[in-house]
Design an enzyme around this catalytic site. Sequence first.
Site, PDB file in Angstrom:
ATOM      1  N   GLY A 267       0.816  -1.218   0.000  1.00 36.40           N
ATOM      2  CA  GLY A 267       0.000   0.000   0.000  1.00 36.40           C
ATOM      3  C   GLY A 267       0.839   1.254   0.000  1.00 36.40           C
ATOM      4  CG  MET A 269       8.269   2.216   2.899  1.00 36.15           C
ATOM      5  SD  MET A 269       8.023   0.893   4.131  1.00 36.15           S
ATOM      6  CE  MET A 269       9.165   1.460   5.389  1.00 36.15           C
ATOM      7  CG  ASN A 271      10.414   5.181   2.727  1.00 39.28           C
ATOM      8  OD1 ASN A 271      10.800   4.079   3.042  1.00 39.28           O
ATOM      9  ND2 ASN A 271       9.632   5.399   1.667  1.00 39.28           N
ATOM     10  CG  HIS A 303      -0.793   2.513   8.326  1.00 36.07           C
ATOM     11  ND1 HIS A 303      -1.262   1.570   9.215  1.00 36.07           N
ATOM     12  CD2 HIS A 303       0.438   2.083   7.948  1.00 36.07           C
ATOM     13  CE1 HIS A 303      -0.356   0.609   9.357  1.00 36.07           C
ATOM     14  NE2 HIS A 303       0.687   0.901   8.587  1.00 36.07           N
ATOM     15  CD  GLU A 304       2.273   3.773   5.177  1.00 38.85           C
ATOM     16  OE1 GLU A 304       3.327   3.589   5.815  1.00 38.85           O
ATOM     17  OE2 GLU A 304       1.500   2.832   4.874  1.00 38.85           O
ATOM     18  CG  HIS A 307       4.308   3.362  10.303  1.00 38.77           C
ATOM     19  ND1 HIS A 307       4.393   2.427  11.304  1.00 38.77           N
ATOM     20  CD2 HIS A 307       3.760   2.715   9.232  1.00 38.77           C
ATOM     21  CE1 HIS A 307       3.915   1.272  10.866  1.00 38.77           C
ATOM     22  NE2 HIS A 307       3.515   1.414   9.608  1.00 38.77           N
ATOM     23  CD  GLU A 326       3.518  -2.097   9.750  1.00 31.95           C
ATOM     24  OE1 GLU A 326       2.438  -1.467   9.716  1.00 31.95           O
ATOM     25  OE2 GLU A 326       4.540  -1.700   9.147  1.00 31.95           O
TER      26      GLU A 326
HETATM   27  N1  TRP Z   1       5.591  -0.663   6.407  1.00 27.87           N
HETATM   28  C1  TRP Z   1       4.634  -0.615   5.339  1.00 27.87           C
HETATM   29  C2  TRP Z   1       3.321  -0.260   6.000  1.00 27.87           C
HETATM   30  O1  TRP Z   1       2.656  -1.065   6.566  1.00 27.87           O
HETATM   31  C3  TRP Z   1       4.519  -1.919   4.625  1.00 27.87           C
HETATM   32  C4  TRP Z   1       5.307  -2.070   3.374  1.00 27.87           C
HETATM   33  C5  TRP Z   1       5.348  -1.248   2.342  1.00 27.87           C
HETATM   34  C6  TRP Z   1       6.085  -3.189   2.991  1.00 27.87           C
HETATM   35  N2  TRP Z   1       6.106  -1.777   1.332  1.00 27.87           N
HETATM   36  C7  TRP Z   1       6.567  -2.949   1.717  1.00 27.87           C
HETATM   37  C8  TRP Z   1       6.426  -4.352   3.595  1.00 27.87           C
HETATM   38  C9  TRP Z   1       7.357  -3.873   1.042  1.00 27.87           C
HETATM   39  C10 TRP Z   1       7.213  -5.273   2.936  1.00 27.87           C
HETATM   40  C11 TRP Z   1       7.685  -5.029   1.666  1.00 27.87           C
HETATM   41  O2  TRP Z   1       2.953   0.845   6.105  1.00 27.87           O
HETATM   42 ZN    ZN Z   2       2.483   0.006   8.515  1.00 24.15          ZN
END
Ligand code: TRP
Ligand code: ZN
Length: 879
Positions: A267, A269, A271, A303-304, A307, A326
Amino acid sequence: MRTDSPQTIYRKDYTPPSYLVETVELGFDLDPARTIVANRITLRHNPEAAQDHRDIVLHGEDIELVALRLNGTELNPGQYIVGTSTLTIKKAPLNVVLEIETTCAPEQNTTLSGLYVSNNSFYTQCEAEGFRRITYFPDRPDVMAKFTVMLRADKQKYPVLLSNGNLVEEGDLDNGRHYAKWEDPFKKPSYLFALVAARLVCQEETFRLADGRNALLQVWVEEGNLDKTDYAMQSLKNSIRWDEERWGLELDLDRFMIVAVGDFNMGAMENKGLNIFNTKFVLANPATATDVDFAGIEAVVGHEYFHNWTGNRVTCRDWFQLSLKEGLTVFRDQEFSADMIGTDSGRAVTRIDQVRTLRQAQFPEDAGPMAHPVRPDSFVEINNFYTVTVYEKGAEVVRMYQTLLGRDAFRKGMDLYFERHDGQAVTCDDFRAAMASAAGRDLAQFERWYSQAGTPIVTASGTYDEEAQRYTLTLAQRCPPTPGQAEKLPFHIPVAVGLLDAKGRDLALNGEGDTTVVLELTEAEQTFTFDAIAELPVPSLLRDFSAPVVLEYPYTDEELLHLFRHDSDPVNRWEAGQRLAMARLLRLTAAVQNGEKLELDYTFIAAQRALLVDETLEAAFREQALILPSESLIADQMEAVDPQAIHTARRFMRETIAKVLRNELQNAVAANATPGPYSPDAVSAGKRGLKNLALSYLLAAPDDFTLDLATRQVAEATNMTDRAAALVALIHSGADVEAQLQSFYDEFKGEALVVDKWFAMQASAPTTDVARIRELMTHPAFTLKTPNRARSLIFNFTNANPSQFHAPDGSGYEFWAEHVIKLDALNPQVAARLARSMDRWRRYLPDLQPHMRRALETVAAAPKLSNDVMEVISKALAN
Ligand code: TRP
Ligand code: ZN
């Protein structure tokens, strides 16, 4: 078959890293064919590691080593050991500066892990272990370092150069190239590194934070998509505000960026400062996106962003602790979405959706060959453990703390968690300890939610003593065995209970007049008494779905109808309706199998009618209550799953309801129109939801009038929600929709996300067989390389079209095996997700199982299978 068996990693084997990294300076010369990465890391021996443990272990995969210097001196190949995915330097000094030069080939990288090219631009994805595909590094989350990044690339082709943190310098270079230097002020694990070098444009805004600072917010997209960024930007601002208000957590950077990319495995990430998103969770306008898409954007943007504290500021010690970030962050995004709606009934609808997801996806996982605890004990490939168990069951575990401790104590626990662990890489036990300290409670037994897999079953029985005016409730728990865990110990389960009187009103349960109490079930069996209960009550158990368990109580139809009409807890009101429907669906399925006459009782239909026409209830709730349990939920209740019989039974039930409630359904379509400009708010979306559900019921018994109704909605809809819903209803009715599908495609062929919908709606229609799927794969718009596109056609067929996928001749399974293998050669992560469609093959009819086994064995025998797919298939085939 492969000969080298993949290695299993165990949680118990955790050891601290021998060296810590203080600073990382990365230099990128970006070229799609051959990118040069210069990496300068300062390391120091970890005081937590044994003094004599002086080996520096770096990870690296699919990269070429060009040069390696240690404290200024070039190392020759005899001075380090290169393994399949590591580079080890033995007997290193206490303080080390390593300079590593490597190359990689982003345009060859179809895995979408590491540095890759999508639509001629560069993107990265490093979680979980993608950073090692960019450079050699101790690629583990307990190594946190400060990053400085220099990006160099062709200015014309890649005008935008982004990385984590703050932009500190930019300018032009020779040969039409330019550069940008980024510095992240916070130390972070390598999985949070990101870069983007692309031709993009952005919507941006300055946003005032609670402490008065200003932050620059940006949403970056490809040219032509700026008309679809408003909702993501609004969701980002709402997320920042909400985190300040509900948890006292502020944005810690001057700049926060979201970038949308069309090729992405998941979905989005998180970063640091540079969230990278699947376009599906950024781009939306009323013409291209549905209400569900809008809700998804709000949830994923939240969600992101969340994080940043739960994941980034406090991160995971190792990947077994994944649910630490998570589960907690899903809980936070769930609460965010609920608070954004604001009303009690709106909250309840989000909760019903969560319960549905859990039952539809997590309970089967917990009952299948890939079952694992929220905190797994072992894995072969970590990418296979980004699961509904870690995410959604993990969120339920966090929610249970709040239910058990109360909102205030839970908030204190969160505060203490950040106070203790900011800047650290920690464990699920650390989180539980913070909760226990803050609330002054013993949460030792609660640990079993992290260590034991499987869905607990709670059985309830009640007795009423009229003389003593006492109601006695007995609760017992058990948990079925899961792979590697035969016996389970009792869980600490919060069971929220209410008691209804004969008029459907809540009874007071204690001196304080509470109408819901949370019972704590900690033993295998326990008895709870309620005094001053003046009449025989109907129990409303597990209110608001207070624990991720199966609740068994021998309800009569009369009791369920009573709860369905009156329960003040909307989740249990819905639940009573689902129980009534499920009992009937199972009886009908058996009748289909036995060739008996199919009949649906009028009592049930009357209860549905009463709810449908009850204007005092929110449309969104009525929609939820009228959705019948899905074919896969029915399958979960059967000893030997018969997909065709289930399909026939559910179809009959929908058709019967449609015929009997035709007038009411037509009225619902008319009464829930949403004229005027489109708004994705929950009330309007709820109206559209109810209207379109009513329409789809009407088309379960189609005639000229209803076909015309849907046809007009396709033609006249002013938003994608209404347009797609009517088209789907028409497809499912078996009507000839070729012309409508063609004009839909022609109109939207430039909108990738809408083309995905176009494939998905055909793939999931019970009228689409495997031959038609194969035909659709030859369509010029189809490609296996873009995960969204592969999912839209293939996954929607294997996962959302059970009656065709499970065709008795096994042709669906053959198709599945062929595409697991094909996808695996391109993208093991996506292939492994497809591989999981066959997890529960042993539960199907004996006639289907040999076909399924053959398909699994075909995949297992394929040469050069990835660890990802191998793990899933070997677990499915294991006894
Ligand atoms: N940390 C991401 C989320 O849950 C998940 C995620 C995004 C991910 N891209 C990925 C996990 C690629 C494994 C591989 O928000
Ligand atoms: Zn997440």
